[in-house]
Design a protein around this motif. Structure first.
Motif, short mmCIF file in Angstrom:
data_model
loop_
_atom_site.label_atom_id
_atom_site.label_comp_id
_atom_site.label_asym_id
_atom_site.label_seq_id
_atom_site.Cartn_x
_atom_site.Cartn_y
_atom_site.Cartn_z
N UNK A 122 -4.68 -1.22 3.04
CA UNK A 122 -5.04 -0.98 4.44
C UNK A 122 -4.31 -1.97 5.35
N UNK A 123 -4.23 -3.21 4.90
CA UNK A 123 -3.52 -4.26 5.64
C UNK A 123 -2.04 -3.93 5.76
N UNK A 124 -1.42 -3.54 4.66
CA UNK A 124 0.00 -3.18 4.68
C UNK A 124 0.23 -1.97 5.59
N UNK A 125 -0.67 -1.00 5.54
CA UNK A 125 -0.56 0.18 6.40
C UNK A 125 -0.60 -0.22 7.87
N UNK A 126 -1.48 -1.16 8.19
CA UNK A 126 -1.56 -1.66 9.57
C UNK A 126 -0.24 -2.31 9.96
N UNK A 127 0.30 -3.16 9.10
CA UNK A 127 1.55 -3.86 9.42
C UNK A 127 2.71 -2.88 9.62
N UNK A 128 2.71 -1.79 8.85
CA UNK A 128 3.78 -0.79 8.95
C UNK A 128 3.55 0.24 10.05
N UNK A 181 1.32 2.70 9.95
CA UNK A 181 1.02 4.01 9.38
C UNK A 181 -0.30 4.54 9.94
N UNK A 182 -0.55 5.82 9.74
CA UNK A 182 -1.77 6.45 10.24
C UNK A 182 -3.01 5.79 9.63
N UNK A 183 -4.03 5.62 10.44
CA UNK A 183 -5.28 5.00 9.99
C UNK A 183 -6.07 5.99 9.13
N UNK A 184 -6.80 5.52 8.15
CA UNK A 184 -7.04 4.14 7.73
C UNK A 184 -5.97 3.59 6.80
N UNK A 185 -4.95 4.41 6.51
CA UNK A 185 -3.84 3.98 5.67
C UNK A 185 -3.92 4.52 4.26
N UNK A 186 -2.76 4.79 3.65
CA UNK A 186 -2.74 5.22 2.25
C UNK A 186 -3.15 4.09 1.33
N UNK A 187 -3.64 4.44 0.13
CA UNK A 187 -3.97 3.38 -0.82
C UNK A 187 -2.70 2.91 -1.52
N UNK A 188 -2.83 1.95 -2.42
CA UNK A 188 -1.67 1.35 -3.07
C UNK A 188 -0.87 2.38 -3.86
N UNK A 189 -1.55 3.26 -4.57
CA UNK A 189 -0.86 4.29 -5.36
C UNK A 189 -0.07 5.21 -4.44
N UNK A 190 -0.66 5.62 -3.32
CA UNK A 190 0.04 6.49 -2.38
C UNK A 190 1.22 5.78 -1.73
N UNK A 191 1.08 4.49 -1.43
CA UNK A 191 2.20 3.73 -0.87
C UNK A 191 3.41 3.79 -1.79
N UNK A 192 3.14 3.77 -3.09
CA UNK A 192 4.21 3.80 -4.08
C UNK A 192 4.72 5.21 -4.33
N UNK A 193 3.82 6.18 -4.45
CA UNK A 193 4.20 7.50 -4.95
C UNK A 193 4.38 8.61 -3.92
N UNK A 194 3.81 8.48 -2.73
CA UNK A 194 3.75 9.61 -1.80
C UNK A 194 4.85 9.61 -0.74
N UNK A 195 5.95 8.93 -1.02
CA UNK A 195 7.09 8.99 -0.10
C UNK A 195 7.09 7.98 1.02
N UNK A 196 6.13 7.09 1.04
CA UNK A 196 6.12 6.05 2.08
C UNK A 196 7.16 4.97 1.80
N UNK A 197 7.53 4.81 0.54
CA UNK A 197 8.47 3.77 0.14
C UNK A 197 9.46 4.32 -0.87
N UNK A 198 10.53 3.54 -1.12
CA UNK A 198 11.46 3.86 -2.20
C UNK A 198 11.71 2.58 -3.00
N UNK A 199 11.89 2.75 -4.28
CA UNK A 199 12.08 1.61 -5.19
C UNK A 199 13.43 0.94 -4.92
#
Length: 199
Positions: free
Chosen positions: A98-104, A106-124
């Motif tokens: 939630x904290x990382x979502x706020x910093x970026x 992103x839409x509230x309340x923010x994706x969880x850690x798994x979604x941040x990694x897997x749902x297209x919000x980030x790339x490795x």
């Protein structure tokens, strides 16, 4: 009325009826009302739909870090307390993602850690390519207690064996701390770049 007059009157009336019928059949019909838009499928609690990142606003690295700093003192001069169930005044969850979502931004309340990694919000990316505002994520656990994400702020030494980061941590809340998560490549942490970050 003579027979011929009657016949002419009958033929004229018949022609008028047939003409009116033909016009009625060939006249354009009013367009059908457009179908109501289909509501998007609800995402599981704590996550967003896989394409939600496309609506994420573009943000600079400096803005990410500036936003991250706000939670260090947002609680009347103290850090925002950590919680996996509560929401801060700005509408974001008080856990690490939630904290990382706020910093970026992103839409509230923010994706969880798994979604941040897997749902297209980030790339490795490779750890050596980390830049301020990038993330270091561990999301390969079925328990939220063993998943985590931090915001990279910069390398702590020239050997790149440790780095400075912002995080929302259990028992501490928001903090700026030195970490070595992911450096050895064997602890489940990996580097990721948010797709909405510029530069």
């Amino acid at each position: 009325m003579t027979h011929n007059s009657t016949r002419r009157w009958y033929m004229a009336a018949l022609t008028a009826v047939l003409t009116a019928g033909t016009l009625a059949l060939t006249a354009p019909t009013a367009p059908a009302a457009p179908a109501a838009p289909t509501a998007p499928m609800a995402a599981p609690a704590g996550t967003l739909a896989p394409d939600a990142f496309r609506a994420a606003p573009r943000i600079t690295r400096a803005q990410v870090l500036a936003r991250a700093k706000t939670w260090l003192t947002a609680n009347n001069g103290r850090p925002v307390p950590y919680s996996q169930t509560k929401y801060w005044k700005d509408g974001y969850r008080q856990d690490c993602s939630g904290y990382v979502s706020m910093a970026l931004g992103l839409a509230k309340p923010g994706p969880n850690t798994v979604a941040l990694k897997n749902n297209g919000f980030t790339r490795r990316i490779a750890m050596k390519d980390l830049a301020p505002g990038d993330l270091v994520i561990k999301a390969n656990s079925s328990s939220a207690d063993y998943r985590h994400v931090v915001i990279f702020d910069g390398w702590a030494n020239s050997a790149r064996t440790a780095y400075k980061s912002y995080e929302q941590a259990g028992g501490a809340g928001t903090r700026w701390k030195q970490h070595s998560y992911g450096v050895n490549g064997r602890d489940g942490y990996h580097a990721y770049r948010p797709v909405n970050i510029t530069g």
